[in-house]
Motif scaffolding. Structure first.
Motif, PDB file in Angstrom:
ATOM      1  N   UNK A  32       0.817  -1.206   0.000  1.00 40.74           N
ATOM      2  CA  UNK A  32       0.000   0.000   0.000  1.00 40.74           C
ATOM      3  C   UNK A  32       0.850   1.255   0.000  1.00 40.74           C
ATOM      4  N   UNK A  33       0.195   2.385   0.119  1.00 43.90           N
ATOM      5  CA  UNK A  33       0.862   3.685   0.072  1.00 43.90           C
ATOM      6  C   UNK A  33       0.892   4.264   1.485  1.00 43.90           C
ATOM      7  N   UNK A  34       2.098   4.615   1.948  1.00 38.68           N
ATOM      8  CA  UNK A  34       2.279   5.110   3.315  1.00 38.68           C
ATOM      9  C   UNK A  34       2.323   6.622   3.379  1.00 38.68           C
ATOM     10  N   UNK A  35       1.971   7.153   4.538  1.00 39.55           N
ATOM     11  CA  UNK A  35       2.091   8.581   4.794  1.00 39.55           C
ATOM     12  C   UNK A  35       1.907   8.859   6.276  1.00 39.55           C
ATOM     13  N   UNK A  36       2.343  10.035   6.693  1.00 38.97           N
ATOM     14  CA  UNK A  36       2.180  10.459   8.090  1.00 38.97           C
ATOM     15  C   UNK A  36       0.926  11.302   8.216  1.00 38.97           C
ATOM     16  N   UNK A  37       0.221  11.145   9.342  1.00 34.92           N
ATOM     17  CA  UNK A  37      -0.962  11.959   9.605  1.00 34.92           C
ATOM     18  C   UNK A  37      -0.910  12.453  11.042  1.00 34.92           C
ATOM     19  N   UNK A  38      -1.278  13.692  11.215  1.00 37.91           N
ATOM     20  CA  UNK A  38      -1.332  14.306  12.544  1.00 37.91           C
ATOM     21  C   UNK A  38      -2.786  14.326  13.001  1.00 37.91           C
ATOM     22  N   UNK A  39      -3.079  13.766  14.172  1.00 33.17           N
ATOM     23  CA  UNK A  39      -4.412  13.760  14.757  1.00 33.17           C
ATOM     24  C   UNK A  39      -4.317  14.326  16.162  1.00 33.17           C
ATOM     25  N   UNK A  40      -5.466  14.463  16.815  1.00 32.97           N
ATOM     26  CA  UNK A  40      -5.511  15.020  18.172  1.00 32.97           C
ATOM     27  C   UNK A  40      -4.704  14.182  19.152  1.00 32.97           C
ATOM     28  N   UNK A  41      -4.658  12.881  18.937  1.00 31.78           N
ATOM     29  CA  UNK A  41      -3.967  11.995  19.868  1.00 31.78           C
ATOM     30  C   UNK A  41      -2.538  11.673  19.447  1.00 31.78           C
ATOM     31  N   UNK A  42      -1.968  12.425  18.515  1.00 26.56           N
ATOM     32  CA  UNK A  42      -0.572  12.231  18.156  1.00 26.56           C
ATOM     33  C   UNK A  42      -0.363  12.051  16.663  1.00 26.56           C
TER      34      UNK A  42
ATOM     35  N   UNK B 242     -12.173  10.729  15.538  1.00 19.82           N
ATOM     36  CA  UNK B 242     -12.191  11.872  16.460  1.00 19.82           C
ATOM     37  C   UNK B 242     -13.606  12.297  16.824  1.00 19.82           C
ATOM     38  N   UNK B 243     -14.572  11.935  16.019  1.00 21.99           N
ATOM     39  CA  UNK B 243     -15.964  12.324  16.260  1.00 21.99           C
ATOM     40  C   UNK B 243     -16.747  11.274  17.043  1.00 21.99           C
ATOM     41  N   UNK B 244     -16.155  10.125  17.267  1.00 27.83           N
ATOM     42  CA  UNK B 244     -16.849   9.044  17.962  1.00 27.83           C
ATOM     43  C   UNK B 244     -16.371   8.925  19.393  1.00 27.83           C
ATOM     44  N   UNK B 245     -17.208   8.322  20.216  1.00 28.13           N
ATOM     45  CA  UNK B 245     -16.789   7.993  21.571  1.00 28.13           C
ATOM     46  C   UNK B 245     -15.972   6.724  21.527  1.00 28.13           C
ATOM     47  N   UNK B 246     -15.405   6.320  22.643  1.00 26.21           N
ATOM     48  CA  UNK B 246     -14.618   5.083  22.649  1.00 26.21           C
ATOM     49  C   UNK B 246     -15.496   3.880  22.353  1.00 26.21           C
ATOM     50  N   UNK B 247     -14.964   2.957  21.579  1.00 25.88           N
ATOM     51  CA  UNK B 247     -15.713   1.751  21.240  1.00 25.88           C
ATOM     52  C   UNK B 247     -15.754   0.808  22.421  1.00 25.88           C
ATOM     53  N   UNK B 248     -16.957   0.436  22.839  1.00 21.76           N
ATOM     54  CA  UNK B 248     -17.128  -0.487  23.947  1.00 21.76           C
ATOM     55  C   UNK B 248     -17.698  -1.768  23.378  1.00 21.76           C
ATOM     56  N   UNK B 249     -16.986  -2.856  23.588  1.00 18.85           N
ATOM     57  CA  UNK B 249     -17.470  -4.138  23.086  1.00 18.85           C
ATOM     58  C   UNK B 249     -18.408  -4.735  24.120  1.00 18.85           C
ATOM     59  N   UNK B 250     -19.640  -5.004  23.708  1.00 16.20           N
ATOM     60  CA  UNK B 250     -20.648  -5.547  24.613  1.00 16.20           C
ATOM     61  C   UNK B 250     -21.099  -6.903  24.106  1.00 16.20           C
ATOM     62  N   UNK B 251     -21.581  -7.699  24.993  1.00 13.94           N
ATOM     63  CA  UNK B 251     -22.184  -8.960  24.567  1.00 13.94           C
ATOM     64  C   UNK B 251     -23.579  -8.668  24.011  1.00 13.94           C
ATOM     65  N   UNK B 252     -24.179  -9.639  23.386  1.00 14.27           N
ATOM     66  CA  UNK B 252     -25.513  -9.427  22.788  1.00 14.27           C
ATOM     67  C   UNK B 252     -26.576  -9.120  23.836  1.00 14.27           C
ATOM     68  N   UNK B 253     -26.405  -9.645  25.024  1.00 13.96           N
ATOM     69  CA  UNK B 253     -27.432  -9.479  26.063  1.00 13.96           C
ATOM     70  C   UNK B 253     -27.209  -8.261  26.946  1.00 13.96           C
ATOM     71  N   UNK B 254     -26.091  -7.553  26.748  1.00 10.91           N
ATOM     72  CA  UNK B 254     -25.783  -6.406  27.611  1.00 10.91           C
ATOM     73  C   UNK B 254     -26.708  -5.237  27.274  1.00 10.91           C
ATOM     74  N   UNK B 255     -27.140  -4.495  28.292  1.00 11.03           N
ATOM     75  CA  UNK B 255     -27.990  -3.326  28.010  1.00 11.03           C
ATOM     76  C   UNK B 255     -27.190  -2.228  27.306  1.00 11.03           C
ATOM     77  N   UNK B 256     -27.863  -1.445  26.475  1.00 10.58           N
ATOM     78  CA  UNK B 256     -27.205  -0.393  25.695  1.00 10.58           C
ATOM     79  C   UNK B 256     -27.030   0.895  26.507  1.00 10.58           C
ATOM     80  N   UNK B 257     -27.701   1.040  27.608  1.00 13.55           N
ATOM     81  CA  UNK B 257     -27.605   2.257  28.411  1.00 13.55           C
ATOM     82  C   UNK B 257     -26.529   2.079  29.472  1.00 13.55           C
ATOM     83  N   UNK B 258     -26.077   3.199  30.042  1.00 17.84           N
ATOM     84  CA  UNK B 258     -25.194   3.196  31.181  1.00 17.84           C
ATOM     85  C   UNK B 258     -23.842   2.808  30.973  1.00 17.84           C
TER      86      UNK B 258
END
Length: 113
Positions: A29-39, A97-113
């Motif tokens: 592939x083609x490589x390059x450097x990118x600057x983001x909020x986290x480095x 940068x526009x998303x919250x942290x990805x939380x991996x949940x099981x199928x039965x876990x509630x979506x709130x909280x």
């Protein structure tokens, strides 16, 4: 409307054809450097034909199937090395940068909280 070019190109002038892509360059592939909020990140675009394995995208926790073009990224500002590479969907990488942290949940876990 622009005039038509009827004369031959001069020797040494850059040609309109893209530079040759070797098999190794297509595979990596083609490589390059990118600057983001986290480095600063080294980012490599992987073409669909070069993607031969299944990976898990850390942005959406979905699979990246073989044959799907995607991004490989790793930090280059001292926080990691090439062993910290992660494969991302192109859209997930651009939207991280526009998303919250990805939380991996099981199928039965509630979506709130």
């Amino acid at each position: 409307m622009s005039p038509r070019r009827n004369h031959a190109r001069r020797r040494g002038a850059p040609s309109a054809t893209p530079r040759d892509l070797t098999d190794e360059r297509v595979r990596k592939g083609i490589e390059g450097r990118q600057q983001w909020q986290d480095g600063e990140w080294m980012v490599r675009s992987i073409f669909g034909g070069a993607a031969q394995k299944t990976y898990r995208c850390p942005g959406c926790m979905q699979e990246i199937r073989p044959g799907v073009a995607h991004i490989v990224a790793w930090p280059i500002d001292g926080r990691g090395d090439e062993s910290d590479r992660r494969h991302w969907h192109t859209g997930c990488w651009k939207a991280r940068d526009r998303r919250g942290p990805g939380v991996e949940r099981s199928r039965n876990a509630p979506r709130y909280g």
